[in-house]
Design a protein around this motif. Structure first.
Motif, PDB file in Angstrom:
ATOM      1  N   LEU A 157       1.403  -0.859  -0.283  1.00 33.64           N
ATOM      2  CA  LEU A 157       0.421  -0.112   0.283  1.00 33.64           C
ATOM      3  C   LEU A 157       0.966   1.115   0.333  1.00 33.64           C
ATOM      4  O   LEU A 157       0.036   2.241  -0.413  1.00 33.64           O
ATOM      5  CB  LEU A 157      -1.017   0.031   1.228  1.00 33.64           C
ATOM      6  N   ILE A 158       1.893   1.140   0.594  1.00 34.12           N
ATOM      7  CA  ILE A 158       2.689   2.482   0.476  1.00 34.12           C
ATOM      8  C   ILE A 158       3.167   1.954  -0.676  1.00 34.12           C
ATOM      9  O   ILE A 158       3.378   3.404  -1.371  1.00 34.12           O
ATOM     10  CB  ILE A 158       3.879   1.621   1.739  1.00 34.12           C
ATOM     11  N   THR A 159       3.772   0.966  -1.525  1.00 35.00           N
ATOM     12  CA  THR A 159       4.005   1.193  -3.580  1.00 35.00           C
ATOM     13  C   THR A 159       3.052   1.985  -3.896  1.00 35.00           C
ATOM     14  O   THR A 159       3.051   2.772  -4.923  1.00 35.00           O
ATOM     15  CB  THR A 159       4.005  -0.132  -3.437  1.00 35.00           C
ATOM     16  N   ALA A 160       1.378   1.734  -4.210  1.00 37.95           N
ATOM     17  CA  ALA A 160       0.657   2.246  -4.249  1.00 37.95           C
ATOM     18  C   ALA A 160       0.318   3.940  -4.105  1.00 37.95           C
ATOM     19  O   ALA A 160      -0.400   4.702  -4.694  1.00 37.95           O
ATOM     20  CB  ALA A 160      -0.471   1.972  -3.669  1.00 37.95           C
ATOM     21  N   SER A 161       0.863   4.026  -2.916  1.00 36.38           N
ATOM     22  CA  SER A 161       0.647   5.602  -2.216  1.00 36.38           C
ATOM     23  C   SER A 161       1.676   6.243  -3.250  1.00 36.38           C
ATOM     24  O   SER A 161       1.490   7.431  -4.054  1.00 36.38           O
ATOM     25  CB  SER A 161       0.997   5.611  -1.173  1.00 36.38           C
ATOM     26  N   CYS A 162       2.749   5.853  -3.388  1.00 32.38           N
ATOM     27  CA  CYS A 162       3.323   6.539  -4.182  1.00 32.38           C
ATOM     28  C   CYS A 162       3.537   7.125  -5.270  1.00 32.38           C
ATOM     29  O   CYS A 162       3.309   7.873  -5.942  1.00 32.38           O
ATOM     30  CB  CYS A 162       5.011   5.135  -3.965  1.00 32.38           C
ATOM     31  N   ALA A 163       2.649   5.421  -6.160  1.00 37.78           N
ATOM     32  CA  ALA A 163       2.100   5.577  -7.322  1.00 37.78           C
ATOM     33  C   ALA A 163       0.896   6.428  -7.857  1.00 37.78           C
ATOM     34  O   ALA A 163       1.069   7.389  -8.889  1.00 37.78           O
ATOM     35  CB  ALA A 163       1.173   4.348  -7.562  1.00 37.78           C
ATOM     36  N   LEU A 164       0.300   6.262  -6.508  1.00 38.28           N
ATOM     37  CA  LEU A 164      -0.605   7.809  -6.574  1.00 38.28           C
ATOM     38  C   LEU A 164      -0.462   9.665  -6.544  1.00 38.28           C
ATOM     39  O   LEU A 164      -0.257  10.080  -6.914  1.00 38.28           O
ATOM     40  CB  LEU A 164      -1.636   7.834  -5.135  1.00 38.28           C
ATOM     41  N   GLU A 165       0.597   9.157  -4.978  1.00 38.55           N
ATOM     42  CA  GLU A 165       1.171  10.576  -5.821  1.00 38.55           C
ATOM     43  C   GLU A 165       2.119  11.081  -7.090  1.00 38.55           C
ATOM     44  O   GLU A 165       2.518  12.492  -7.318  1.00 38.55           O
ATOM     45  CB  GLU A 165       2.710  10.794  -4.379  1.00 38.55           C
ATOM     46  N   GLN A 166       2.301   9.885  -7.246  1.00 42.17           N
ATOM     47  CA  GLN A 166       3.578  10.311  -8.604  1.00 42.17           C
ATOM     48  C   GLN A 166       2.578  10.277 -10.230  1.00 42.17           C
ATOM     49  O   GLN A 166       3.023  10.593 -11.002  1.00 42.17           O
ATOM     50  CB  GLN A 166       4.714   9.351  -8.865  1.00 42.17           C
ATOM     51  N   GLY A 167       1.287  10.081  -9.969  1.00 43.32           N
ATOM     52  CA  GLY A 167      -0.206  10.775 -11.297  1.00 43.32           C
ATOM     53  C   GLY A 167       0.386   8.995 -11.771  1.00 43.32           C
ATOM     54  O   GLY A 167      -0.115   8.662 -12.843  1.00 43.32           O
ATOM     55  N   LYS A 168       0.720   7.813 -10.655  1.00 43.80           N
ATOM     56  CA  LYS A 168       0.410   6.720 -12.169  1.00 43.80           C
ATOM     57  C   LYS A 168      -1.243   5.537 -11.994  1.00 43.80           C
ATOM     58  O   LYS A 168      -1.658   6.551 -10.819  1.00 43.80           O
ATOM     59  CB  LYS A 168       1.532   5.090 -11.388  1.00 43.80           C
ATOM     60  N   MET A 169      -1.409   4.907 -12.624  1.00 45.77           N
ATOM     61  CA  MET A 169      -2.259   4.418 -12.666  1.00 45.77           C
ATOM     62  C   MET A 169      -2.771   3.342 -11.900  1.00 45.77           C
ATOM     63  O   MET A 169      -1.389   2.310 -11.203  1.00 45.77           O
ATOM     64  CB  MET A 169      -3.165   3.642 -13.979  1.00 45.77           C
ATOM     65  N   VAL A 170      -3.178   2.668 -11.131  1.00 43.25           N
ATOM     66  CA  VAL A 170      -3.653   1.634  -9.691  1.00 43.25           C
ATOM     67  C   VAL A 170      -4.392   1.140  -9.938  1.00 43.25           C
ATOM     68  O   VAL A 170      -5.495   1.634  -9.477  1.00 43.25           O
ATOM     69  CB  VAL A 170      -3.236   2.441  -8.235  1.00 43.25           C
ATOM     70  N   TYR A 171      -4.258  -0.499 -10.060  1.00 47.83           N
ATOM     71  CA  TYR A 171      -5.219  -1.056  -9.805  1.00 47.83           C
ATOM     72  C   TYR A 171      -4.861  -2.914  -8.619  1.00 47.83           C
ATOM     73  O   TYR A 171      -3.663  -2.629  -7.994  1.00 47.83           O
ATOM     74  CB  TYR A 171      -5.475  -1.686 -11.255  1.00 47.83           C
ATOM     75  N   ALA A 172      -6.295  -3.631  -8.433  1.00 47.95           N
ATOM     76  CA  ALA A 172      -6.033  -4.012  -7.268  1.00 47.95           C
ATOM     77  C   ALA A 172      -6.591  -5.284  -7.536  1.00 47.95           C
ATOM     78  O   ALA A 172      -7.724  -5.323  -8.250  1.00 47.95           O
ATOM     79  CB  ALA A 172      -6.478  -3.591  -5.908  1.00 47.95           C
ATOM     80  N   ILE A 173      -6.703  -6.017  -7.421  1.00 46.90           N
ATOM     81  CA  ILE A 173      -7.415  -7.424  -7.242  1.00 46.90           C
ATOM     82  C   ILE A 173      -8.251  -7.595  -6.338  1.00 46.90           C
ATOM     83  O   ILE A 173      -7.015  -7.824  -5.309  1.00 46.90           O
ATOM     84  CB  ILE A 173      -6.557  -8.573  -8.098  1.00 46.90           C
TER      85      ILE A 173
END
Length: 363
Positions: free
Chosen positions: A246-262
């Motif tokens: 979830l830290i990685t996902a949070s970093c991705a959101l801050e960087q403007g990246k797309m986040v998906y989850a299964i």
């Protein structure tokens, strides 16, 4: 840049207790690692962004008598040293919060002309999560997507192994691992096969930590911003409510990246992190095609092991195999579905395991 000058740049990059931000400022102001090494202490004391502790760290770093020897060992191990000011430094990392001052690389860097997806998740994953990571890693790689992860046990390693199982693996780099230790330190040790395969198949092992750095717990949250920074999309397969994924996902959101989850079972603790991400707005990755649609790509058609009729199994084998899916099933369930005796069912399952079509799990 001359080798002598690179030795000083290497020295400056390895000063662990000085933040990357202050290293950037200091080098931009002074001009080079060599000039920083030889700067007068009185000038250091006048730099307002350096406190007394920072100055003491720099003074102490100059006492390193093994500088040239460390550089020589790095070259002998074929470890690339890539500080931020070189053209080979990844463009994607230049724009993240707190970019690493330098990278150390065994093998190759990801190709920035190709799309990349990070596959991350729980170390102690379920059989379902492992199968999903393998499947998505392979499917994405089949479509030419590079897989970025941390080579950890569980989901990370499975996603990268899935990529290596793809047809692309023999043609070009399909997966890259970002470590929380030096690139010459394989962690976890039991992933040495995966570590070697990543390099052998044109991928790379990356770290912001100097060679020889042990896998300290505090290093792993730091490396997560690099995983998401190198990726165009982050896929979380299984995660608890509080986890490194979830830290990685949070970093991705801050960087403007797309986040998906299964998504997973509602009552499974390892699904709660994924479900929270989905609740908060992450995409639902119910198939690899969902992710590929983001890039206008499609999965190459391969033989699908879930299509029982294409396996050429004998009738009894096929009947037992058709009762199974990615969720673990107990023996009683299969007996009820097939009508076979316990002994016959167990024997058929043993054959399917030997064929590599079925995996026994304790969960």
């Amino acid at each position: 840049m001359m080798c002598e000058e690179m030795i000083f740049e290497y020295w400056f990059s390895t000063i662990r207790k000085l933040s990357a931000r202050k290293k950037y400022l200091l080098r931009e102001l002074i001009g080079s690692g060599k000039k920083i090494y030889y700067i007068e202490e009185t000038k250091l004391d006048k730099l307002r962004f350096l406190n007394e502790k920072d100055v003491a760290i720099l003074k102490n770093a100059k006492k390193d008598t093994e500088l040239e020897e460390k550089w020589r060992r790095t070259e002998e191990k074929r470890i690339q040293f890539i500080p931020y000011f070189l053209k080979t430094y990844p463009e994607k990392l230049k724009y993240i919060t707190d970019p690493p001052y330098a990278l150390y690389v065994l093998g190759q860097l990801p190709d920035e002309k190709r799309k990349s997806a990070a596959i991350v998740g729980a170390r102690n994953c379920t059989a379902y999560g492992e199968q999903m990571a393998l499947q998505y890693g392979k499917s994405l790689a089949e479509a030419g997507i590079q897989i970025i992860s941390g080579m950890a046990r569980g989901i990370d390693g499975a996603g990268q192994r899935g990529a290596l199982n793809s047809s692309w693996a023999k043609e070009s780099g399909v997966t890259y691992a970002v470590l929380g230790c030096g690139v010459d330190v394989c962690y976890p040790r039991d992933h040495i096969g995966l570590y070697m395969d990543i390099i052998e198949h044109g991928g790379g092992i990356l770290s912001e930590f100097p060679p020889g750095t042990p896998p300290l717990a505090m290093n792993f949250p730091m490396r997560n911003r690099i995983i998401s920074g190198l990726a165009d999309l982050v896929l979380v397969v299984e995660a608890k409510e509080k986890s490194g994924s979830l830290i990685t996902a949070s970093c991705a959101l801050e960087q403007g990246k797309m986040v998906y989850a299964i998504p997973g079972a509602v009552n499974d603790a390892l699904s709660r992190g994924c479900h929270k991400l989905i609740y908060d707005g992450a995409g639902i990755a119910y198939s690899p095609e969902i992710l590929l649609d983001e890039w206008g790509l499609s999965v190459k058609k391969k033989t699908n092991l879930s299509e029982k009729s294409k396996l050429g199994l004998a009738t009894d084998l096929d009947l037992v195999y058709s009762c199974l899916d990615l969720r673990p099933k107990n023996l009683d369930h299969i007996i009820r579905k097939t009508g076979f005796s316990p002994g016959k069912t167990a024997g058929i399952l043993g054959q399917l395991i030997l064929m590599g079509l079925v995996k026994e799990t304790g969960r």
